[in-house]
Enzyme design. Structure first.
Site: not given
Length: 288
Positions: A268, A272, A281
Site C-alpha cells: 500500500r 491507510h 509507523y
C-alpha cells in the site's frame, strides 16, 4: 481414568487416516509471469485489457484522493500500489459470478462495470451503497473487516444447491485474516466445498500493524491447510500472474473443486486513508 491412561489408550487405538496436507500447501515461491519466459505466451489482447484497467485504476486513485482534499469525499482508502490485485480479480470473473469487495476495493468494483460515481457514494457518506448489488453482481463495499466473507460463502453454497454454477470471489486484506469471520468463512467453505475464492491482498500492514505482529504463520496462504482449503501465493504486483492464478481458482471452484485461498503479495503506497499519518509507523525509505 487418569490423563496418562487416556493418552495411552488413544495412542493404542487405530486412527482414521487424515487428508494429506501436501496438496494444500503453497509453493515455496510466489507465482510470477512478468519477467519470465512464460510472459511470451500471454495473449496480447489480455495484456492490453489489463494494462488499460491499471492505468484507469491509478488515475481513479489519484482523483479520489484529490476529492478528499477538496472535501467532496468524506474518506478514501487508496489502493495505490495494489491496482493489479483488484483489476485481476474483476477480470477473472464471468458476468454471473459475484464479487465481494472491502472498502478499499473500489477499483475492482469499477472494473466490474459499476459507475465510478455510484462506487464512491458510500465514501461520500450519502448512502450505504450507491449501486444495485444484484444488477452488477457486486456486494456492497464492506467496511467491517472480514464480515463479508461468510456472506460470500453462503451465497456460493446456496447457488450450488440451486444448480447455479456461479462463483463468489471475496477480497480481504492481511488484517482481515486475523478476524474471527475469516476463520468461520474458511471453515464453512472447506466443509461444504463451496465455489468461493478468497483473495487476501497482503499489503504489509493492518492499518499501522505490520504483518509480523499479527501472525506467526509462514505465509497467509498456509492458513488454508487448517481448513482443508488449498493455499496459493502470488506476486500481487504481477497483474498477469494474479489474473492467471485467480482464473484457475475460479474455474476450479466452478467445476466442483471447492474453495481456494490466494495470498497476493503487494504494498500500500499511500496511507491507510486520507485521515491516516503513515509516517508514524513506517519510514520513507521503506515506501521508496
Amino acid at each position: 481414568m487418569t490423563l496418562q491412561q487416556t493418552t495411552e489408550r488413544a495412542a493404542a487405538e487405530p486412527r482414521t487416516p487424515g487428508r494429506d496436507p501436501a496438496p494444500l500447501l503453497p509453493d515455496r515461491r510466489p507465482a510470477r509471469v512478468l519477467g519470465t519466459p512464460a510472459a511470451d505466451a500471454v495473449d496480447p489482447a489480455l495484456l492490453r485489457e489489463l494494462h488499460r484497467h491499471l492505468v484507469v485504476g491509478r488515475r481513479f486513485n489519484e482523483q479520489a484522493t484529490a476529492l478528499t482534499r477538496q472535501g467532496r469525499l468524506a474518506v478514501y482508502p487508496s489502493s495505490r500500489g495494489q491496482e493489479a490485485c483488484q483489476v485481476a480479480a474483476a477480470l477473472a470473473l464471468r458476468p454471473r459470478d459475484w464479487l465481494f469487495p472491502t472498502y478499499r476495493d473500489t477499483l475492482a468494483v469499477v472494473a466490474r462495470g459499476v459507475d465510478p460515481v455510484e462506487t464512491l457514494t458510500l465514501l461520500r457518506g450519502d448512502w450505504h451503497t450507491g449501486y444495485d448489488p444484484v444488477e452488477h453482481r457486486v456486494a456492497p463495499l464492506c467496511t467491517p473487516l472480514a464480515t463479508h466473507l461468510p456472506h460470500a460463502v453462503g451465497l456460493a453454497h446456496a447457488a450450488r444447491l440451486s444448480g447455479d454454477d456461479l462463483v463468489a470471489l471475496a477480497l480481504t486484506g492481511d488484517g482481515g485474516t486475523s478476524e474471527g469471520d475469516f476463520h468461520e468463512a474458511l471453515t464453512f467453505a472447506g466443509v461444504t466445498r463451496a465455489p468461493v475464492v478468497f483473495l487476501v491482498q497482503n499489503n504489509g500492514y493492518a492499518i499501522s500493524v505490520p504483518l509480523a505482529k499479527q501472525t506467526a504463520a509462514p505465509t497467509l496462504a498456509h492458513k488454508g491447510v487448517g481448513y482443508g482449503v488449498p493455499g496459493v501465493q502470488v506476486d500481487g504486483n504481477d497483474v498477469v500472474a494474479v489474473h492467471g492464478v485467480l482464473s484457475a481458482a475460479v474455474e476450479r471452484a466452478r467445476s466442483g473443486g471447492g474453495p481456494t485461498l490466494v495470498e497476493a503479495l503487494t504494498y500500500r503506497l499511500d496511507a491507510h486513508t486520507n485521515a491516516d499519518d503513515a509516517a508514524r509507523y513506517r519510514s520513507e525509505d521503506e515506501v521508496e
